[in-house]
Design an enzyme around this catalytic site. Structure first.
Site, PDB file in Angstrom:
ATOM      1  N   CYS A  70       8.472 -13.982  14.873  1.00 13.48           N
ATOM      2  CA  CYS A  70       8.062 -12.828  14.069  1.00 13.48           C
ATOM      3  C   CYS A  70       6.615 -12.972  13.636  1.00 13.48           C
ATOM      4  O   CYS A  70       6.014 -12.045  13.140  1.00 13.48           O
ATOM      5  CB  CYS A  70       8.967 -12.652  12.855  1.00 13.48           C
ATOM      6  SG  CYS A  70       9.089 -14.123  11.852  1.00 13.48           S
ATOM      7  N   ASN A  97      11.841 -19.362   7.188  1.00  8.80           N
ATOM      8  CA  ASN A  97      12.253 -18.437   8.249  1.00  8.80           C
ATOM      9  C   ASN A  97      12.694 -19.144   9.523  1.00  8.80           C
ATOM     10  O   ASN A  97      13.457 -18.593  10.305  1.00  8.80           O
ATOM     11  CB  ASN A  97      11.134 -17.442   8.560  1.00  8.80           C
ATOM     12  CG  ASN A  97       9.771 -18.077   8.643  1.00  8.80           C
ATOM     13  OD1 ASN A  97       9.303 -18.710   7.687  1.00  8.80           O
ATOM     14  ND2 ASN A  97       9.133 -17.957   9.780  1.00  8.80           N
ATOM     15  N   THR A 142       4.754  -8.885   4.263  1.00 10.27           N
ATOM     16  CA  THR A 142       3.368  -9.295   4.515  1.00 10.27           C
ATOM     17  C   THR A 142       2.452  -8.752   3.424  1.00 10.27           C
ATOM     18  O   THR A 142       1.620  -9.476   2.866  1.00 10.27           O
ATOM     19  CB  THR A 142       2.919  -8.790   5.900  1.00 10.27           C
ATOM     20  OG1 THR A 142       3.771  -9.381   6.885  1.00 10.27           O
ATOM     21  CG2 THR A 142       1.471  -9.143   6.187  1.00 10.27           C
TER      22      THR A 142
HETATM   23  N1  PLP Z   1       7.964 -13.904   4.801  1.00 13.19           N
HETATM   24  C1  PLP Z   1       8.878 -14.467   5.596  1.00 13.19           C
HETATM   25  C2  PLP Z   1       9.480 -15.772   5.196  1.00 13.19           C
HETATM   26  C3  PLP Z   1       9.257 -13.856   6.768  1.00 13.19           C
HETATM   27  O1  PLP Z   1      10.159 -14.434   7.571  1.00 13.19           O
HETATM   28  C4  PLP Z   1       8.668 -12.616   7.122  1.00 13.19           C
HETATM   29  C5  PLP Z   1       9.047 -11.937   8.370  1.00 13.19           C
HETATM   30  O2  PLP Z   1       8.690 -12.230   9.442  1.00 13.19           O
HETATM   31  C6  PLP Z   1       7.704 -12.064   6.267  1.00 13.19           C
HETATM   32  C7  PLP Z   1       7.394 -12.732   5.114  1.00 13.19           C
HETATM   33  C8  PLP Z   1       7.016 -10.785   6.595  1.00 13.19           C
HETATM   34  O3  PLP Z   1       7.770  -9.681   6.178  1.00 13.19           O
HETATM   35  P1  PLP Z   1       7.459  -8.239   6.791  1.00 13.19           P
HETATM   36  O4  PLP Z   1       7.901  -8.281   8.221  1.00 13.19           O
HETATM   37  O5  PLP Z   1       8.267  -7.309   5.942  1.00 13.19           O
HETATM   38  O6  PLP Z   1       5.999  -8.000   6.646  1.00 13.19           O
END
Ligand code: PLP
Length: 381
Positions: free
Chosen positions: A321, A149, A72
């Site tokens: 997520c 994702n 993120t």
């Molecule tokens: N980008 C994608 C494609 C994701 O699936 C995720 C996770 O949910 C993220 C970014 C975010 O990563 P993080 O959980 O390390 O902030």
């Protein structure tokens, strides 16, 4: 009853080897990596080793790796930080980006940028003709994820990157879901920046990286003591960074074995899904090997997920997520899936610990749940 985990795109369990690597940095090796004494030196060396391990996995120089708190933050740093050095023109992002790219892009739109969403095909692949169309406008920033994702569909980032370079814009890819599942090579992808996250590759939560081309100019979004080449101030999370490095080394060592093994398990699952008349999203596009995204007509995804959880299986409806909303997935809507069917979507994502037996048990439970829910729907009609 033992619960079986099929939600590895949300997060992965910490690998035992990674845990062993992290442990000393949660105990005796607690120094601040910026301190000049022995405690600090030990921590600094560990951060440097991790930087080499991360760099090796994506084939870059260690100095190109900027450690941040996760995917993120890396995505926010790229979008906002790059915009910080440009005059507002167009930012183009795919219509299926994770919210941590899509929302910073919306933020730029509030600051005078023109936000352009790049269309995807029915199979969930970014439409290169639409990229060409978009790049007719003066453009500063483009971001297209390497693997989605939800669907797991792999994008032709190298082809997009080639076009973006010709248009003299900055090209970024969010490689969070691709890392550890398929080979990821920074230079081969034609990008100027790439986002990585540790907790999706059997590392700890709270570490990630923005990998950058040396020419890319990025303004920090967090200011302070000037850590990470001035791009990300704040005392380094040494245990998480050490774990990230160890997870990258592990990923490199088992990529050739893990990918094909997970793909076989997914084929096993999808053979069963076909037998149950499921719709599988993105099925005919190239996909990362661990992900299957499907729905059954007339069955709500949330209900299915709750029933499967009761039966001992953890899967997710839509993109868990990123949100708690019950809106149909934006990714599926962008692919042209009817909202009614999109509401049925369930994501199944395999990981290193899953077995053929678990997939068979899941299919048996799924069959029972689906036929029960179908008979309830039939009675209601
Ligand atoms: N980008 C994608 C494609 C994701 O699936 C995720 C996770 O949910 C993220 C970014 C975010 O990563 P993080 O959980 O390390 O902030």
């Amino acid at each position: 009853m033992e619960h079986v985990y099929f939600d590895h795109n949300a997060t992965t369990p910490l690998d035992e080897k990674v845990f062993e690597a992290v442990l000393p940095y949660l105990r005796g090796r607690y120094g601040n990596a910026s301190s000049r004494h022995e405690f600090g030196t030990v921590a600094r060396k560990a951060v440097n080793v991790a930087r080499e391990q991360v760099a090796a996995l994506v084939n870059v120089q260690p100095s190109q790796v900027i450690f941040v708190s996760g995917g993120t933050e890396a995505n926010n740093l790229f979008v906002k930080g790059t915009a910080g050095y440009l005059k507002p023109t167009q930012i183009a992002v795919s219509a299926i980006e994770h919210p941590c790219v899509a929302k910073p892009a919306q933020e730029l739109a509030r600051q005078g940028w023109k936000l352009r969403k790049l269309a995807v095909t029915g199979d969930g692949e970014v439409d290169l003709a639409d990229v060409d169309e978009a790049l007719k406008e003066p453009t500063g920033i483009v971001s297209v994820m390497l693997a989605n994702n939800e669907t797991g569909v792999i994008q032709d980032v190298a082809a997009v990157g080639e076009r973006v370079r010709r248009a003299k814009a900055w090209m970024h890819t969010d490689a969070v879901q691709a890392l550890g599942k398929i080979p990821v090579d920074f230079a081969a992808l034609n990008v100027h920046a790439m986002t990585l996250s540790a907790h999706k590759i059997y590392g700890p939560k709270g570490a990630g990286a923005l990998v950058m081309d040396k020419r890319l100019q990025v303004r920090p979004i967090i200011h302070g003591g000037g850590h990470e080449q001035g791009l990300r101030s704040g005392t380094e999370n040494v245990p998480a960074i050490v774990g990230f490095g160890a997870a990258c080394e592990l990923a490199a060592s088992r990529l050739a074995e893990l990918g094909p093994r997970l793909e076989k398990l997914r084929e096993r699952l999808e053979r069963g899904l076909h037998g149950l008349d499921a719709v599988i999203f993105g099925e005919h596009a190239p996909r990362i090997p661990n992900t299957s995204y499907f729905a059954f007509r007339g069955i709500d995804g949330e209900t299915l997920v709750i029933e499967l959880d009761k039966a001992g299986f953890a899967v997710t409806a839509g993109a868990a997520c990123s949100s708690t909303s019950t809106e149909p997935s934006a990714t599926l809507l962008a692919m042209g899936v009817e909202p009614e069917l999109a509401r049925g979507a369930v994501r199944f994502s395999l990981g290193a610990g899953n077995t053929p037996q678990q997939v068979d048990d899941f299919l048996r439970a799924l069959k029972a749940v689906v036929s029960r829910l179908r008979s309830l729907t039939a009675m209601a009609v």
